[in-house]
Design a protein around this motif. Structure first.
Motif, PDB file in Angstrom:
ATOM      1  N   UNK A  88      24.837-106.806-107.598  1.00  0.00           N
ATOM      2  CA  UNK A  88      25.906-106.576-106.631  1.00  0.00           C
ATOM      3  C   UNK A  88      26.731-105.348-106.976  1.00  0.00           C
ATOM      4  N   UNK A  89      26.548-104.826-108.194  1.00  0.00           N
ATOM      5  CA  UNK A  89      27.273-103.628-108.584  1.00  0.00           C
ATOM      6  C   UNK A  89      28.704-103.897-109.008  1.00  0.00           C
ATOM      7  N   UNK A  90      29.115-105.148-109.006  1.00  0.00           N
ATOM      8  CA  UNK A  90      30.475-105.415-109.501  1.00  0.00           C
ATOM      9  C   UNK A  90      30.461-106.661-110.392  1.00  0.00           C
ATOM     10  N   UNK A  91      31.515-106.779-111.151  1.00  0.00           N
ATOM     11  CA  UNK A  91      31.603-107.890-112.081  1.00  0.00           C
ATOM     12  C   UNK A  91      31.744-109.209-111.327  1.00  0.00           C
ATOM     13  N   UNK A  92      30.853-110.137-111.632  1.00  0.00           N
ATOM     14  CA  UNK A  92      30.946-111.439-110.994  1.00  0.00           C
ATOM     15  C   UNK A  92      31.616-112.389-111.969  1.00  0.00           C
ATOM     16  N   UNK A  93      32.608-113.141-111.509  1.00  0.00           N
ATOM     17  CA  UNK A  93      33.230-114.072-112.456  1.00  0.00           C
ATOM     18  C   UNK A  93      32.408-115.348-112.540  1.00  0.00           C
ATOM     19  N   UNK A  94      32.832-116.224-113.476  1.00  0.00           N
ATOM     20  CA  UNK A  94      32.030-117.417-113.735  1.00  0.00           C
ATOM     21  C   UNK A  94      31.908-118.309-112.502  1.00  0.00           C
ATOM     22  N   UNK A  95      32.982-118.365-111.714  1.00  0.00           N
ATOM     23  CA  UNK A  95      32.966-119.248-110.552  1.00  0.00           C
ATOM     24  C   UNK A  95      31.854-118.857-109.585  1.00  0.00           C
ATOM     25  N   UNK A  96      31.795-117.563-109.251  1.00  0.00           N
ATOM     26  CA  UNK A  96      30.787-117.120-108.276  1.00  0.00           C
ATOM     27  C   UNK A  96      29.385-117.179-108.874  1.00  0.00           C
ATOM     28  N   UNK A  97      29.293-116.925-110.154  1.00  0.00           N
ATOM     29  CA  UNK A  97      27.996-117.046-110.825  1.00  0.00           C
ATOM     30  C   UNK A  97      27.467-118.473-110.685  1.00  0.00           C
ATOM     31  N   UNK A  98      28.325-119.421-111.026  1.00  0.00           N
ATOM     32  CA  UNK A  98      27.907-120.823-110.994  1.00  0.00           C
ATOM     33  C   UNK A  98      27.605-121.246-109.564  1.00  0.00           C
ATOM     34  N   UNK A  99      28.454-120.804-108.645  1.00  0.00           N
ATOM     35  CA  UNK A  99      28.252-121.206-107.251  1.00  0.00           C
ATOM     36  C   UNK A  99      26.918-120.668-106.724  1.00  0.00           C
ATOM     37  N   UNK A 100      26.616-119.411-107.046  1.00  0.00           N
ATOM     38  CA  UNK A 100      25.341-118.825-106.606  1.00  0.00           C
ATOM     39  C   UNK A 100      24.168-119.644-107.152  1.00  0.00           C
ATOM     40  N   UNK A 101      24.213-119.926-108.446  1.00  0.00           N
ATOM     41  CA  UNK A 101      23.129-120.685-109.067  1.00  0.00           C
ATOM     42  C   UNK A 101      22.984-122.051-108.398  1.00  0.00           C
ATOM     43  N   UNK A 102      24.106-122.722-108.175  1.00  0.00           N
ATOM     44  CA  UNK A 102      24.076-124.056-107.555  1.00  0.00           C
ATOM     45  C   UNK A 102      23.473-123.998-106.158  1.00  0.00           C
ATOM     46  N   UNK A 103      23.865-122.978-105.389  1.00  0.00           N
ATOM     47  CA  UNK A 103      23.384-122.887-104.004  1.00  0.00           C
ATOM     48  C   UNK A 103      21.871-122.679-103.991  1.00  0.00           C
ATOM     49  N   UNK A 104      21.390-121.755-104.815  1.00  0.00           N
ATOM     50  CA  UNK A 104      19.944-121.504-104.863  1.00  0.00           C
ATOM     51  C   UNK A 104      19.200-122.774-105.285  1.00  0.00           C
ATOM     52  N   UNK A 105      19.703-123.403-106.334  1.00  0.00           N
ATOM     53  CA  UNK A 105      19.029-124.576-106.907  1.00  0.00           C
ATOM     54  C   UNK A 105      19.038-125.736-105.916  1.00  0.00           C
TER      55      UNK A 105
END
Lengths: 232, 247, 232
Positions: A88-105
């Motif tokens: 994404x070219x920008x720093x992702x915080x833990x919340x969005x990281x976790x949310x992305x992983x959860x959504x994909x999974x």
């Protein structure tokens, strides 16, 4: 144990909020709700693609789902953690990281529930819709999916339980959800780890057991309604 | 062979058997009939203790079935029982269905059990299906295997609990044929059945049950020609069937 | 200049050895936990099917208490909490050994057994009661009827879901990372922080997880083809 609850209950529920970011049980719940909410439309699309009559749609989606289901969630979290920023070219915080992983999974798992639901409805429904002149997609949208979604309500509640449990992996990337907060409390108290983690377990249990009973009840309710209809 | 003395059985407050007293001699073929819910299946199931009784006595081949010292499993292994729903074991072949109990309970060597089972399967006309699985057979074939499986324990007594009720009409004949053949060989048999043709031709005695009681017992000619009890008359006219003529 | 994807890093040298050691640890965790969980699951299933109300209830309580709490919370409890409850001598004995792996195996075993017991239970319940009755009528004892007639059939029905629980167990071993068990995920993260080659390290772990998952899924497919469920 009472004293423990007395001192830390607010921290346990909301983290440092309002003096810092929201955390604790509230964050766990928000994460689970958003995760399922975003995963659902994605899972619906994947699920329909899984049973699509067109191979070029069916195969890549099937492969993607198999890959995600064959990989631990933690692996998905790590990939998201290390590669989302460069993607994404920008720093992702833990919340969005976790949310992305959860959504994909979750989308991959929901897709399989939806696929099973579509296949369970049976050919007859599709055929009669098609013979009325509906296109494939209209038959899906107007006839098949409404039935599938109603029948999958219990599975959705169960998936929500699974998602709540999955949010605990946020702990590993330093997300201040309830397991992480419990560990922080444990480090502050230091002398009573068994009690702290029993309380953590109890919290999850009350939440998840209540929800899975709800799913059980919904399932029986749906079954009875279907049977009542069959007899009418 | 069988003595039934004042047997009573309740399901909760419902009395399924009322003071039933009967006896069956060696080599005798007894048919039990009656409307559904009359207690006939319950009666036959009490004979090998698939159902407990609350009072009375059942003696089979000199063994008090409900006595305190009876070895239940050995006792049952001497009584052949054929179910309405066949109940073959679906995970093993037809042949294995017929050798499982003889090898495990009669102590036969596998080869002996196999030879005996094949003879029995030939007798019921299914030697060619020995290697098939139950799911691959028709209902009539499954029931014939079930009879062979029961015979493989060499029981002196065979009990049949509505053996043809779950079958399509065209398969009833083949099962009855096997049962006739058994009767001709002198097997002691108690059959719960609605096949009145079979009762008339094969039975030595016919019992009529209703509401847990045996209301009438007679040789077939008497039973059908001069029914005494009004309920039996009603029953016979209800099922006045073409079977009696056709079988 | 370093290549974009340094395959050598994965094929030879220290980092290769770290990763392979991690893989072996993950496989061992799976194997040991599976060997312990299976018999435990069968016992719990039989307890839940027993005619004694109290036993049924305690089996239910055990299964629900475990399933409704995330594995991560189980691991935290067994690693940080439970040793505090032990007598000092025993605790020191345990700390002198591999306390991480021990905690992980306890948590994984209980967690897996709870899920597997449900599969075993529904497998046994799926065999019609007349099968048991027919075996008893032939003269088989309760135990012989179970062993020769009911369980062999139940097993056919149960093995595929048990294999998929094994797949879950394999993926779940990754979570043991949180208590510092040097399994595959832990080693991948270690290589990552030592080399900053995150892509290589995680690719290795992903391929291992996925490959093993495919093998397990394949085993389930093979079993169903080789031993079809037969009904009369």
């Amino acid at each position: 144990m009472i004293e423990l609850i007395d001192t830390y209950w607010l921290y346990f529920l909301v983290g440092q909020y309002p003096h810092g970011p929201l955390g604790g049980l509230a964050l766990t719940l928000i994460l689970a709700v958003l995760g399922l909410l975003f995963a659902f439309p994605l899972g619906l699309v994947f699920g329909i693609a899984r049973v699509s009559p067109w191979r070029s749609v069916r195969w890549p989606v099937t492969a993607l789902i198999q890959v995600v289901r064959g990989t631990p969630l933690l692996m998905v979290v790590f990939w998201a953690y290390f590669f989302l920023p460069s993607l994404t070219g920008q720093n992702t915080d833990q919340f969005w990281t976790m949310l992305t992983a959860l959504v994909v999974f979750d989308a991959a798992y929901l897709a399989e529930i939806i696929r099973a639901g579509i296949q369970g409805i049976g050919k007859g429904q599709t055929e009669s819709a098609r013979s009325l002149g509906f296109s494939y997609l209209d038959a899906m949208r107007l006839v098949i999916l409404p039935q599938v979604v109603r029948n999958m309500l219990p599975s959705l509640v169960n998936q929500f339980v699974a998602t709540i449990k999955e949010t605990s992996l946020g702990y590993i990337i330093g997300l201040t959800e309830v397991s992480f907060i419990a560990t922080q409390i444990n480090t502050q108290v230091l002398t009573r780890p068994a009690e702290v983690y029993l309380l953590l377990g109890l919290t999850y249990f009350i939440l998840c057991f209540g929800l899975s009973r709800l799913a059980f009840w919904l399932e029986r309710h749906l079954q009875q309604r279907t049977m009542a209809k069959a007899h009418a | 062979m069988i003595q039934i003395e004042k047997v009573n059985k309740w399901y909760g407050s419902y009395q399924a058997l009322v003071n039933v007293t009967e006896s069956v001699a060696k080599g005798e073929v007894v048919v039990v009939c009656g409307p559904s819910g009359s207690g006939k299946s319950t009666l036959i199931r009490t004979l090998n203790r698939l159902e407990p009784i609350q009072s009375g006595r059942i003696v089979i081949d000199g063994v008090d079935a409900y006595g305190p010292h009876v070895k239940l499993n050995a006792f049952r292994s001497h009584i052949g029982f054929v179910f309405q729903q066949f109940n073959l074991f679906p995970h093993i072949t037809v042949l294995e269905n017929c050798t499982l109990a003889p090898t495990r309970l009669r102590g036969l060597k596998p080869s002996e059990a196999r030879d005996e089972a094949l003879t029995l399967l030939a007798r019921v006309g299914l030697a060619a299906k020995a290697r098939a699985y139950p799911g691959e057979l028709s209902g009539g074939q499954q029931q014939r295997v079930a009879i062979a499986r029961a015979l493989a324990m060499r029981p002196p007594l065979m009990l049949f609990d509505e053996p043809t009720s779950a079958l399509d009409p065209e398969m009833v004949g083949e099962v009855l044929l096997v049962m006739r053949d058994l009767a001709r060989d002198g097997m002691t048999m108690v059959c719960v059945t609605h096949e009145m043709g079979f009762a008339r031709d094969v039975a030595d005695r016919v019992l009529f049950m209703d509401e847990g009681k045996v209301l009438e017992r007679a040789v077939p000619s008497e039973f059908f020609a001069r029914p005494e009890h009004p309920r039996l008359r009603q029953f016979l006219s209800d099922i006045r069937t073409p079977f009696a003529e056709a079988a | 200049m370093t290549p974009i994807f340094d395959l050598n890093l994965l094929l030879t040298g220290t980092y290769h050895d770290w990763l392979v050691a991690g893989l072996i640890t993950s496989l061992s965790l799976t194997g040991i936990s599976l060997a312990l969980a299976l018999p435990l699951a069968i016992v719990i299933a039989l307890i839940r099917l027993s005619p004694v109300k109290l036993l049924q209830w305690s089996g239910f309580a055990f299964v629900e208490a475990i399933r409704n709490v995330p594995l991560l919370a189980h691991l935290l409890f067994w690693y940080f909490g439970a040793p505090e409850l032990l007598p000092t001598a025993l605790r020191e004995w345990l700390y002198a050994r591999n306390v991480e792996a021990t905690s992980a195996i306890i948590a994984l075993t209980l967690y897996t057994a709870a899920y597997m017991s449900e599969d075993v239970r529904s497998g046994i319940r799926s065999i019609p009661g007349q099968q048991f009755e027919a075996a008893r009528a032939l003269g088989f004892s309760f135990v012989a009827s179970m062993r020769l007639v009911v369980l062999p059939q139940a097993l056919r029905v149960t093995i595929p879901p048990l294999i998929s629980q094994t797949l879950n167990l394999w993926k779940d071993t990754s979570i043991a990372t949180v208590i510092g068990v040097a399994e595959l995920m832990y080693q991948a993260a270690k290589v990552e922080s030592a080399t900053f080659r995150s892509f290589e390290a995680f690719a290795f772990a992903s391929v291992c997880y996925l490959g093993m998952s495919l093998l397990i899924t394949g085993a389930a497919g093979w079993y169903q083809g080789r031993f079809p469920v037969r009904t009369a």
